[in-house]
Enzyme design. Sequence first.
Site, mmCIF file in Angstrom:
data_model
loop_
_atom_site.group_PDB
_atom_site.id
_atom_site.type_symbol
_atom_site.label_atom_id
_atom_site.label_comp_id
_atom_site.label_asym_id
_atom_site.label_seq_id
_atom_site.Cartn_x
_atom_site.Cartn_y
_atom_site.Cartn_z
ATOM 1 N N GLY A 192 0.822 -1.209 0.000
ATOM 2 C CA GLY A 192 0.000 0.000 0.000
ATOM 3 C C GLY A 192 0.854 1.257 0.000
ATOM 4 O O GLY A 192 0.458 2.292 -0.541
ATOM 5 N N THR A 193 2.013 1.181 0.615
ATOM 6 C CA THR A 193 2.905 2.348 0.659
ATOM 7 C C THR A 193 3.387 2.704 -0.743
ATOM 8 O O THR A 193 3.366 3.866 -1.155
ATOM 9 C CB THR A 193 4.104 2.052 1.588
ATOM 10 O OG1 THR A 193 3.584 1.780 2.892
ATOM 11 C CG2 THR A 193 5.073 3.212 1.653
ATOM 12 N N ASN A 239 -7.200 4.299 8.566
ATOM 13 C CA ASN A 239 -6.524 3.213 9.284
ATOM 14 C C ASN A 239 -6.514 3.394 10.796
ATOM 15 O O ASN A 239 -6.406 2.426 11.537
ATOM 16 C CB ASN A 239 -5.084 3.047 8.780
ATOM 17 C CG ASN A 239 -4.362 4.349 8.586
ATOM 18 O OD1 ASN A 239 -4.791 5.220 7.833
ATOM 19 N ND2 ASN A 239 -3.262 4.513 9.304
ATOM 20 N N GLN A 273 -7.806 -0.328 3.966
ATOM 21 C CA GLN A 273 -8.534 -0.712 5.185
ATOM 22 C C GLN A 273 -10.017 -0.997 4.928
ATOM 23 O O GLN A 273 -10.770 -1.173 5.883
ATOM 24 C CB GLN A 273 -8.406 0.385 6.250
ATOM 25 C CG GLN A 273 -6.992 0.624 6.754
ATOM 26 C CD GLN A 273 -6.469 -0.495 7.667
ATOM 27 O OE1 GLN A 273 -7.225 -1.331 8.159
ATOM 28 N NE2 GLN A 273 -5.169 -0.526 7.890
ATOM 29 N N SER A 319 -3.866 -3.991 -0.027
ATOM 30 C CA SER A 319 -2.609 -4.605 0.409
ATOM 31 C C SER A 319 -2.930 -5.942 1.083
ATOM 32 O O SER A 319 -3.682 -5.972 2.064
ATOM 33 C CB SER A 319 -1.913 -3.653 1.389
ATOM 34 O OG SER A 319 -0.766 -4.252 1.920
ATOM 35 N N ALA A 320 -2.339 -7.027 0.568
ATOM 36 C CA ALA A 320 -2.771 -8.381 0.957
ATOM 37 C C ALA A 320 -2.641 -8.684 2.455
ATOM 38 O O ALA A 320 -3.464 -9.411 3.017
ATOM 39 C CB ALA A 320 -1.990 -9.419 0.154
ATOM 40 N N HIS A 321 -1.620 -8.118 3.115
ATOM 41 C CA HIS A 321 -1.402 -8.526 4.512
ATOM 42 C C HIS A 321 -2.466 -7.984 5.463
ATOM 43 O O HIS A 321 -2.520 -8.376 6.628
ATOM 44 C CB HIS A 321 0.017 -8.160 4.981
ATOM 45 C CG HIS A 321 0.275 -6.711 5.267
ATOM 46 N ND1 HIS A 321 0.341 -6.224 6.550
ATOM 47 C CD2 HIS A 321 0.508 -5.666 4.456
ATOM 48 C CE1 HIS A 321 0.630 -4.918 6.498
ATOM 49 N NE2 HIS A 321 0.721 -4.568 5.237
ATOM 50 N N THR A 347 10.835 -7.862 -11.417
ATOM 51 C CA THR A 347 10.223 -9.187 -11.568
ATOM 52 C C THR A 347 9.048 -9.322 -10.608
ATOM 53 O O THR A 347 9.200 -9.083 -9.411
ATOM 54 C CB THR A 347 11.275 -10.283 -11.268
ATOM 55 O OG1 THR A 347 12.376 -10.077 -12.146
ATOM 56 C CG2 THR A 347 10.701 -11.678 -11.463
ATOM 57 N N CYS A 397 6.943 7.824 16.181
ATOM 58 C CA CYS A 397 8.111 8.068 17.018
ATOM 59 C C CYS A 397 9.280 8.425 16.114
ATOM 60 O O CYS A 397 9.656 7.639 15.259
ATOM 61 C CB CYS A 397 8.418 6.800 17.805
ATOM 62 S SG CYS A 397 9.435 7.138 19.205
HETATM 63 N N1 PLP Z 1 -2.764 2.770 3.491
HETATM 64 C C1 PLP Z 1 -3.422 2.447 4.617
HETATM 65 C C2 PLP Z 1 -4.769 3.030 4.873
HETATM 66 C C3 PLP Z 1 -2.848 1.571 5.545
HETATM 67 O O1 PLP Z 1 -3.502 1.262 6.668
HETATM 68 C C4 PLP Z 1 -1.560 1.040 5.263
HETATM 69 C C5 PLP Z 1 -0.884 0.157 6.239
HETATM 70 O O2 PLP Z 1 -0.928 0.356 7.416
HETATM 71 C C6 PLP Z 1 -0.929 1.397 4.081
HETATM 72 C C7 PLP Z 1 -1.557 2.265 3.213
HETATM 73 C C8 PLP Z 1 0.424 0.859 3.729
HETATM 74 O O3 PLP Z 1 0.314 -0.481 3.308
HETATM 75 P P1 PLP Z 1 1.568 -1.459 3.328
HETATM 76 O O4 PLP Z 1 1.763 -1.926 4.723
HETATM 77 O O5 PLP Z 1 1.157 -2.570 2.397
HETATM 78 O O6 PLP Z 1 2.719 -0.700 2.779
#
Ligand code: PLP
Length: 375
Positions: free
Chosen positions: A69-70, A147, A175, A192-194, A230, A316
């Site tokens: 997601g980042t 989030n 989320q 984001s899969a995790h 890849t 932090c």
């Molecule tokens: N966007 C939101 C709303 C999230 O909650 C998060 C992860 O906490 C991310 C983006 C980032 O995702 P990733 O952990 O896959 O980089």
Amino acid sequence: MIYLDNAATTSLDTEVLNEMLPYLQTEYGNPQSQHAAGRLAAQGLISARDRVAKVFGCRAEEVYFMSGGTEAGNFAVKGVCAAKKRGHLIISAIEHPAVLKSAQQMEGLGFEVTYVQPDKNGIIPPEEVEKAVRPDTVFCAVMAANNEIGTIQKVEKISEICTRYGIFYYCDCVQSVGVVPFPTSASAFAVSAHKFHGPKGVAAMYISGGSRISPLICGGMQERGLRGGTVNVASAVGLAAALERAAQGKNNTYIASLRNRFVGRVLAEIEGTALNGDPVLRVPSNANISFEGCDGANILMCLDLRDICVSTGSACSAGAVTPSHVISAIAGEERAKSAVRFTFGKYNTPEEVDRAVDVLKQIVSQTRRDKSGLD
Ligand code: PLP
């Protein structure tokens, strides 16, 4: 251990892992290779992309795999800015740092940014988004669900505004899977899969065909030239498998019942507590609560010592704790400093919820006693 931090990450489901294993062990070819091993991996990738497209409600060519997601947030902001060269961005003040910090970087390069503030419940008013539109606005980002406080945004309305003004709209759906329908009227969105029992380090992003966006990561011509590197086929397969399950939202009622049990008990049994975010327009898993006179980071540590995992939205850096920008924006810094996020998942039980409340009661009253002794 009681894990109440499901918005941070989730465990990998066994069926998802089983679908991934062949692509880690036997069908390990590079999907771009021109031989049998490559073709086997490419088949896995094609099938994963098709499965994701079906869930998203888009064409397979509009699905891009990437590292998370980042990366998706960075790609959306910086990719559009690189394609447009100049202009104005509209960003909700409560976006994930992936989007906020990318926008700040773009400000440093000469783009102008309007940060739209949420109301006191954490909702970004669509009319404020429209008021921020300028003739040179090229990009807008308002996430589907926050989030930290789980608040669900008026995505369809924002999408309609952006379409009307010809603005690229990125909607972070990390989320909101299984809760908010995928906004295919947006220019782009990502998951984001995790966050839904898939593997870490993989995201799928929808980018509407014909969008003007430049690659963030250049390299080979993977992902139709928009994302070099890849492709991690096993993770793409895992994301597809986890997404199909999560998108149905089958566990929402159960998860909401745990969350409601928790919130109901905390607000009734611990004095000086307040729920942050909208009480109704929020994802079923999220409870974000401020504890008057307490420090959220301290509660987190005390819960951790009792084997209960939660989080705060504080960042932090350089030894200093900055309270959550989201809760500061809706309720001020004091509320932000005393906030703790509890996020529930399908593997939590009512017994765990009750145990967490009981421990929390002890911690909060001890903290307040210690504090009054110090004053
Ligand atoms: N966007 C939101 C709303 C999230 O909650 C998060 C992860 O906490 C991310 C983006 C980032 O995702 P990733 O952990 O896959 O980089």
